[in-house]
Structures are given as structure tokens and as C-alpha cells.
Design an enzyme around this catalytic site. Structure first.
Site, PDB file in Angstrom:
ATOM      1  N   ALA A 258     -67.049 -22.734 -75.024  1.00  0.00           N
ATOM      2  CA  ALA A 258     -67.383 -21.335 -75.347  1.00  0.00           C
ATOM      3  C   ALA A 258     -68.487 -21.230 -76.385  1.00  0.00           C
ATOM      4  O   ALA A 258     -68.989 -20.139 -76.643  1.00  0.00           O
ATOM      5  CB  ALA A 258     -66.133 -20.610 -75.858  1.00  0.00           C
TER       6      ALA A 258
ATOM      7  N   LYS B 265     -71.316 -16.178 -76.545  1.00  0.00           N
ATOM      8  CA  LYS B 265     -71.790 -16.492 -77.892  1.00  0.00           C
ATOM      9  C   LYS B 265     -73.232 -16.991 -77.876  1.00  0.00           C
ATOM     10  O   LYS B 265     -74.059 -16.503 -78.641  1.00  0.00           O
ATOM     11  CB  LYS B 265     -70.875 -17.533 -78.542  1.00  0.00           C
ATOM     12  CG  LYS B 265     -69.590 -16.963 -79.105  1.00  0.00           C
ATOM     13  CD  LYS B 265     -68.515 -16.820 -78.077  1.00  0.00           C
ATOM     14  CE  LYS B 265     -67.218 -16.296 -78.671  1.00  0.00           C
ATOM     15  NZ  LYS B 265     -66.169 -16.201 -77.657  1.00  0.00           N
TER      16      LYS B 265
ATOM     17  N   ASP C 214     -62.846 -26.081 -72.264  1.00  0.00           N
ATOM     18  CA  ASP C 214     -63.300 -24.729 -72.592  1.00  0.00           C
ATOM     19  C   ASP C 214     -64.552 -24.881 -73.451  1.00  0.00           C
ATOM     20  O   ASP C 214     -64.482 -25.383 -74.577  1.00  0.00           O
ATOM     21  CB  ASP C 214     -62.182 -23.994 -73.351  1.00  0.00           C
ATOM     22  CG  ASP C 214     -62.490 -22.512 -73.525  1.00  0.00           C
ATOM     23  OD1 ASP C 214     -63.656 -22.122 -73.309  1.00  0.00           O
ATOM     24  OD2 ASP C 214     -61.569 -21.759 -73.884  1.00  0.00           O
TER      25      ASP C 214
ATOM     26  N   TRP D 145     -56.924 -21.708 -79.074  1.00  0.00           N
ATOM     27  CA  TRP D 145     -57.154 -20.270 -78.963  1.00  0.00           C
ATOM     28  C   TRP D 145     -55.868 -19.635 -78.426  1.00  0.00           C
ATOM     29  O   TRP D 145     -55.372 -20.068 -77.381  1.00  0.00           O
ATOM     30  CB  TRP D 145     -58.330 -20.049 -78.006  1.00  0.00           C
ATOM     31  CG  TRP D 145     -58.802 -18.649 -77.891  1.00  0.00           C
ATOM     32  CD1 TRP D 145     -59.003 -17.761 -78.890  1.00  0.00           C
ATOM     33  CD2 TRP D 145     -59.153 -17.981 -76.673  1.00  0.00           C
ATOM     34  NE1 TRP D 145     -59.473 -16.579 -78.382  1.00  0.00           N
ATOM     35  CE2 TRP D 145     -59.571 -16.692 -77.023  1.00  0.00           C
ATOM     36  CE3 TRP D 145     -59.157 -18.361 -75.333  1.00  0.00           C
ATOM     37  CZ2 TRP D 145     -59.980 -15.760 -76.079  1.00  0.00           C
ATOM     38  CZ3 TRP D 145     -59.574 -17.437 -74.396  1.00  0.00           C
ATOM     39  CH2 TRP D 145     -59.986 -16.149 -74.774  1.00  0.00           C
TER      40      TRP D 145
HETATM   41  C1  LMR Z   1     -61.960 -15.444 -81.054  1.00  0.00           C
HETATM   42  O1  LMR Z   1     -61.260 -16.465 -80.950  1.00  0.00           O
HETATM   43  O2  LMR Z   1     -61.946 -14.723 -82.067  1.00  0.00           O
HETATM   44  C2  LMR Z   1     -62.889 -15.069 -79.937  1.00  0.00           C
HETATM   45  O3  LMR Z   1     -62.815 -15.992 -78.907  1.00  0.00           O
HETATM   46  C3  LMR Z   1     -62.700 -13.678 -79.505  1.00  0.00           C
HETATM   47  C4  LMR Z   1     -61.403 -13.441 -78.787  1.00  0.00           C
HETATM   48  O4  LMR Z   1     -61.457 -12.813 -77.735  1.00  0.00           O
HETATM   49  O5  LMR Z   1     -60.344 -13.856 -79.263  1.00  0.00           O
END
Ligand code: LMR
Length: 394
Positions: free
Chosen positions: A210, A243, A208, A127
Site C-alpha cells: 500500500a 498513497k 499488501d 492493519w
Molecule cells: C490507515 O491505516 O490509517 C489507512 O490505511 C487508512 C485506513 O483506511 O485505515
């Protein structure tokens, strides 16, 4: 002062939101930002969440501060959801945070306090905000191989070989399930090997989590996290309720620090509360209280799990449909991995030019690295996407 500020690079994922909105085409398809959407393109408030909010509205008599670590009942309910009985509760320090991102940030700050020289290891594909928060905090980072673009699976040999280079006290960022952006997760045997590698180097995992409940189910999605926490002396876990409870804007997350023993836990707990205090004082409570209400009330909990299962099944069936449409159109198994991936995301393995062509020629919005949000599709748009992909790679 303000005129001395430097222009910042745009967040790649958030930039897409504006571009999509500005696109006048009716048949555009948004597969960018990681937010769940149903077949009608809505992100509904889950039934159990609505019911819990109604109960709270009727019963809540104060909105005075909770405690610096957040409501103890929330932390306990989340400990059971994430860790079940993997570790003794006496080893677990925790603090409620604004969203999973708040927990990620706090974990990286904790690293800076305890071991300023330590390196944070990131999967080569991760991410983008992991990278950017660590950069913002000035923490040293390294990357380890994660994804094999040829197979669409985890590059397991590369991952282990790179993690063998971590030093005692380094932090290794892992995604508990539904890897963002690739969609490729380690299987349980691979988690075992990751645990062994971390145990032998003395590096500490920061998981993480999520998307618990979006991959193979609530328990299956936490299996790797629980395994590491049970086998290693220390584990950090940043969990998000955005989520799986659909409460994105309520900013509901939690950081768990699993310590070696109760004494280390007693040292860690006030540190987490101190970090909350320095950053924003008390953490937000509304979402946390909703989550606690859902988890503690048998009927609400069952209804929540049923709705979550429906969401999960829906994404899996879209994955199977897309893989099969692409197989037919291309007469090739190149995209079969889409059905094997889990969670909202898959990295499609298309080039930057192809991502651009999808956007310009077909109004299909993917993140620049070729990440698709499966939940942006429905049974009607899957064939359109398959044709668009076939067109741009053809
Ligand atoms: C994403 O990766 O699209 C989500 O986790 C939202 C974000 O805040 O980036």
C-alpha cells in the site's frame, strides 16, 4: 429485517477522525488516519496527477465500460511498476479493484474459492481491516509473531518459527513495505529467509503493498515483493495507488495473482474477472487511467517520481527530528527506532493509558495501539509532540 441488525464494533482508526474533529483545541495534532499531509496539513493533488487529469479531460471521449478486469494498459503499467522483470508476464493474472482494500478483499475471496479449509495467517500486528475482512468472510485465521516491542524491530526469529507451522495452501499476509502499524520491515536477507520458509511449507504469500515509494524508494520498497514472486510458485499482491499517487478517494488498486505457469494464469484470470463481476461488476476507471497516463508519459512520470521523493524525504527528516528531540529530552535512546522505521507509521511502544493521556492532556491523537502517522507532523509540531511524550511517560 433492519431492526434485527447487530451493532457493529467501530473501526478504531476511523473513530479517531470524528474525535479529532470534535476537539475544540487549536493546537491539537492529528497523527491518526493514514493519509499523507504536507507541512501545512494539506493532502495536495500531486502535480503529475493534475496534469494527467487535464489531459484526460481534453482527450477522453467516452466513459463506457472498460473490461471486467479493468483497463489492460493500467494493468500492464502497474505490473511493471510493482513487479518489474521479477516474473514472466505470462504468469501474471491481474484485475483492477476499488483501492488496495478491494484487492485485499478479492485475494481473501479467492482463497475461499480455491481452498475453503485453508488458514489465513496474519502478523500479530497488522492493519485492523485485514482482521475484520477475514472475519466478515468467515475465513479461519491464525497470527504469527511480527514485532519486537523491546527493540522496535521485526521479531524475526518469532516470525520464522511461527510461519514454519503454516500448512501447504495456507495464505500468509505480509506487508510489502512500510509495515502498518509498526513501521518495522524485514531487510532483504530476512525476505530471503521468509521466501525459503514459505517454499518449504507450501504456504502462499499475500502481500499488501500500500506504500510503494514511501519507504526507501519505488524499487527498494518492492524488493521483498519481487523476491517472493520470483522464488515461489504462487504469490498474490494487493497494490494500492492511494498513497503513492495521492488519489485516495479515486479508489485505485489492483490484485496480481502470480501463477505457477501460463496455464494456471489462464485459469486464474477469468476467476479474478468473475469476482469483480460478482462484487461490483466493472472496477472504477478514472484513477486507473490517471495512473496509466502518469506512468506512460516520460515527463509526467519524472515529475511524479520527483514529488514522491520529496514526500518520502520529508517523512524521513521528520523521523530523524523526532528521534533526536526525544533523545535530548529523555537522555535515552529508547525512541531511536523512529528514525529507522519507514513509511507513514511507527508504533511508539506507549501504553493505552499513555495514548489516552496524550489525547486528553495534549490534544495528540494516536491510534490506541500507539501508532503514529509521521506525516501528521511538521517541523514546528515535532518538538511539541516530543514534549508531550516526555510528559506522559515521565
Ligand atoms: C490507515 O491505516 O490509517 C489507512 O490505511 C487508512 C485506513 O483506511 O485505515
Amino acid at each position: 429485517m433492519l431492526s434485527d441488525l447487530k451493532e457493529l464494533p467501530q473501526d478504531k482508526i476511523l473513530a479517531l477522525v470524528g474525535m479529532f474533529r470534535a476537539d475544540p483545541r487549536d493546537d491539537k495534532i492529528d497523527l491518526g488516519l493514514g493519509v499523507y499531509r504536507d507541512a501545512e496539513g494539506r493532502t495536495p493533488v500531486m502535480r503529475a496527477v493534475k496534469a494527467a487529469e487535464r489531459r484526460l479531460w481534453e482527450s477522453q471521449e467516452t466513459k463506457a465500460y472498460t473490461s471486467l478486469g479493468g483497463d489492460p494498459a493500467y494493468r500492464e503499467a502497474m505490473r511493471k511498476l510493482v513487479l518489474a522483470d521479477a516474473v514472466e508476464p505470462e504468469r501474471v493474472a491481474s484485475a483492477a479493484t476499488p483501492g488496495g482494500t478491494g484487492a485485499v478483499r478479492m485475494a481473501f475471496e479467492l482463497l475461499g474459492m480455491a481452498a475453503p479449509e485453508a488458514t489465513a495467517w496474519l502478523p500479530a500486528e497488522t492493519w485492523p481491516n485485514h482482521v475484520s475482512i477475514l472475519r466478515h468472510l468467515g475465513r479461519p485465521t491464525k497470527t504469527f509473531r511480527y514485532f519486537d516491542a523491546e527493540t522496535g524491530l521485526v521479531d524475526f526469529e518469532g516470525l520464522i518459527a511461527d510461519l514454519e507451522g503454516a500448512q501447504r495452501g495456507d495464505l500468509v499476509v505480509l506487508h510489502g513495505c512500510c509495515h502498518n502499524p509498526t513501521g518495522a520491515d524485514p531487510d532483504i536477507g530476512q525476505w530471503e529467509a521468509i521466501a525459503d520458509t514459505l517454499a518449504s511449507t507450501g504456504a502462499i504469500p499475500m502481500i499488501d503493498l500500500a506504500y510503494q515509494g514511501f519507504g526507501d524508494g519505488l524499487d527498494a520498497d518492492a524488493a521483498g515483493t519481487r523476491l517472493l514472486a520470483s522464488k515461489l510458485p504462487e504469490t498474490l499482491i494487493a497494490a494500492s495507488c492511494s498513497k503513492n499517487f495521492g488519489i485516495y478517494r479515486e479508489r485505485t488498486g489492483i490484485l496480481f495473482a502470480v501463477a505457477e505457469d501460463a496455464a494456471a494464469r489462464d485459469l486464474t484470470q477469468p476467476t479474478l474477472e468473475y469476482l469483480n463481476r460478482q462484487n461490483y461488476s466493472f472496477p472504477p476507471d478514472h484513477g486507473a487511467r490517471v495512473v496509466t497516463t502518469v506512468l506512460e508519459h516520460a515527463a509526467l512520470r519524472e515529475d511524479w517520481k520527483a514529488e514522491l521523493e520529496q514526500i518520502r524525504d520529508g517523512m524521513l527528516s521528520l523521523r530523524r527530528q523526532l528521534a533526536s528531540e526525544l533523545r535530548q529530552r529523555l537522555n535515552s535512546d529508547r525512541f531511536d527506532f523512529i528514525a529507522e522505521h519507514r513509511g507513514m507509521f511507527s508504533r511508539l511502544g506507549v501504553t493505552g493509558d499513555e495514548v489516552l493521556a496524550l489525547r486528553e492532556r495534549h490534544g495528540v491523537y494516536l491510534v490506541g495501539d500507539g501508532r503514529m502517522n509521521v506525516a501528521g507532523l511538521n517541523a514546528h509540531t515535532v518538538p511539541l509532540l516530543a514534549s508531550a511524550i516526555a510528559d506522559v511517560i515521565g
